[in-house]
Design an enzyme around this catalytic site. Sequence first.
Site, mmCIF file in Angstrom:
data_model
loop_
_atom_site.group_PDB
_atom_site.id
_atom_site.type_symbol
_atom_site.label_atom_id
_atom_site.label_comp_id
_atom_site.label_asym_id
_atom_site.label_seq_id
_atom_site.Cartn_x
_atom_site.Cartn_y
_atom_site.Cartn_z
ATOM 1 N N GLU A 62 0.838 -1.215 0.000
ATOM 2 C CA GLU A 62 0.000 0.000 0.000
ATOM 3 C C GLU A 62 0.868 1.259 0.000
ATOM 4 O O GLU A 62 0.577 2.233 -0.691
ATOM 5 C CB GLU A 62 -0.916 0.030 1.240
ATOM 6 C CG GLU A 62 -1.838 -1.178 1.361
ATOM 7 C CD GLU A 62 -1.256 -2.306 2.191
ATOM 8 O OE1 GLU A 62 -2.003 -2.863 3.017
ATOM 9 O OE2 GLU A 62 -0.062 -2.655 2.027
ATOM 10 N N ALA A 166 11.947 -37.532 -9.620
ATOM 11 C CA ALA A 166 12.009 -37.866 -11.054
ATOM 12 C C ALA A 166 12.085 -39.385 -11.176
ATOM 13 O O ALA A 166 12.837 -40.031 -10.453
ATOM 14 C CB ALA A 166 13.236 -37.218 -11.685
ATOM 15 N N ARG A 195 13.556 -24.309 -6.412
ATOM 16 C CA ARG A 195 14.425 -24.101 -5.241
ATOM 17 C C ARG A 195 14.498 -22.622 -4.859
ATOM 18 O O ARG A 195 14.498 -22.280 -3.680
ATOM 19 C CB ARG A 195 15.847 -24.600 -5.535
ATOM 20 C CG ARG A 195 15.963 -26.092 -5.516
ATOM 21 C CD ARG A 195 17.409 -26.514 -5.737
ATOM 22 N NE ARG A 195 17.499 -27.968 -5.872
ATOM 23 C CZ ARG A 195 18.620 -28.614 -6.110
ATOM 24 N NH1 ARG A 195 19.753 -27.961 -6.234
ATOM 25 N NH2 ARG A 195 18.619 -29.937 -6.214
ATOM 26 N N THR A 207 20.157 -40.236 0.332
ATOM 27 C CA THR A 207 20.308 -39.321 -0.816
ATOM 28 C C THR A 207 21.591 -38.503 -0.661
ATOM 29 O O THR A 207 22.347 -38.314 -1.616
ATOM 30 C CB THR A 207 19.090 -38.387 -0.925
ATOM 31 O OG1 THR A 207 17.916 -39.190 -1.072
ATOM 32 C CG2 THR A 207 19.198 -37.446 -2.109
ATOM 33 N N ARG A 218 21.235 -23.108 -9.023
ATOM 34 C CA ARG A 218 22.096 -22.853 -10.178
ATOM 35 C C ARG A 218 21.171 -22.723 -11.398
ATOM 36 O O ARG A 218 19.985 -22.964 -11.295
ATOM 37 C CB ARG A 218 23.077 -24.026 -10.381
ATOM 38 C CG ARG A 218 23.942 -24.306 -9.151
ATOM 39 C CD ARG A 218 24.918 -25.471 -9.355
ATOM 40 N NE ARG A 218 24.272 -26.730 -9.667
ATOM 41 C CZ ARG A 218 23.681 -27.513 -8.762
ATOM 42 N NH1 ARG A 218 23.628 -27.142 -7.492
ATOM 43 N NH2 ARG A 218 23.127 -28.652 -9.124
ATOM 44 N N GLU A 292 12.771 -33.639 -1.236
ATOM 45 C CA GLU A 292 13.484 -34.226 -2.380
ATOM 46 C C GLU A 292 14.190 -35.501 -1.960
ATOM 47 O O GLU A 292 15.167 -35.901 -2.555
ATOM 48 C CB GLU A 292 14.506 -33.213 -2.912
ATOM 49 C CG GLU A 292 14.163 -32.711 -4.289
ATOM 50 C CD GLU A 292 15.304 -31.971 -4.966
ATOM 51 O OE1 GLU A 292 16.459 -32.357 -4.793
ATOM 52 O OE2 GLU A 292 15.010 -31.012 -5.683
ATOM 53 N N GLY A 294 14.728 -39.615 -0.776
ATOM 54 C CA GLY A 294 14.573 -40.858 -1.531
ATOM 55 C C GLY A 294 13.183 -41.428 -1.306
ATOM 56 O O GLY A 294 12.305 -40.782 -0.724
ATOM 57 N N LEU A 298 9.839 -39.885 1.070
ATOM 58 C CA LEU A 298 8.677 -39.465 0.269
ATOM 59 C C LEU A 298 7.451 -40.307 0.625
ATOM 60 O O LEU A 298 6.354 -39.781 0.827
ATOM 61 C CB LEU A 298 8.983 -39.595 -1.224
ATOM 62 C CG LEU A 298 9.914 -38.525 -1.818
ATOM 63 C CD1 LEU A 298 10.496 -38.982 -3.146
ATOM 64 C CD2 LEU A 298 9.171 -37.193 -1.996
#
Length: 350
Positions: A62, A166, A195, A207, A218, A292, A294, A298
């Site tokens: 505002e 993935a 990210r 992981t 990146r 993220e 393994g 998850l």
Amino acid sequence: MTSPFLFIHTMQDEFYIKRCIELAQKSLGNTYPNPMVGSVIVHNGKIIGEGYHRKAGEAHAEINAIHSVQDKSLIAESVIYVSLEPCAHYGKTPPCALKIIELGFKKVVIGAMDSHDKVNGKGKKLIQDAGIEVVSGILEEECTALNKRFFTYHEKQRPYIILKWAESGDGFLDCDFRPCSISNGLVNQLVHQMRADEHAILVGTRTALNDNPGLTVRNVNGKNPVRILIDFELKVPQHFSLFNQEAKTVVINSSKDGVKENIHYRSIRKEHFLTELMETLYREQIQSVIIEGGRSILQQFIDAGLWDEAVVIRNYDLQLHNGTKAPAFNFSDHASKTFRNNSVSFYINK
């Protein structure tokens, strides 16, 4: 029967609140711990000022909109639109509700109310008590969705949770239990944007040991997320990338508490893993987290129904035949996109 004038009036309100949302989105990933907010000032059907909250500690939406108005004499005859209820408390900046009253806007239109206990209707009430007309709940769902992280954190006392993995065409996360590249360059860019947009990213011991990930941003511009490592037995060596100086790392373990430079050790009990993890991340003021890990981590979140969104990348051309199976996840996607040989499916936990 609804008057046609009222209908036109709300259509106009929706148009300007939509613009507030567009403005607010420009600061995605930068306003933590504050919500994203946009504001528009309209005089006789013409936008004369616009602003959004750029980052915490700086002026709110505002105030930025007010500063952008060239002819301040028009303000008393103008309507101010804001995607979230104006604040009523003194923080790093004075309350916006008081500034709106002081300048004497003729009307205030609010997208969503702010459920944070410091605001929660107080801003709207202050403005109404000063004799200014206030309309709220315009495009409320869209305005709430804009700040899904902020609202989840304050209302559910946990971060907004995004699952991500993935998998190959035949449903594996790796090849013969060793890391392999599943997603293509285009999708990697999307992952790094995620990210940059979210507050934190979480992986488990396996992981970390197998992939030695840095979990930094990146390929795109943006801030590194807070890294969260689940490592009950403290097996991950100190020279691994997760412990470098590039970002804060929170190590969830079963024996150690304390802070050493950018590494924060937090102990929880393994048997109450999810409950105590959520409490710890809430105390660490983490508003959103990408899981993220393994399969095992998850699957725990999936089985507990403890997730808000999921992003699943599939490479249908890739057949790996053996390795870690992808999590069991039987939901219908909300949307999907194709990036060359990768398909990315987006899920929302209703």
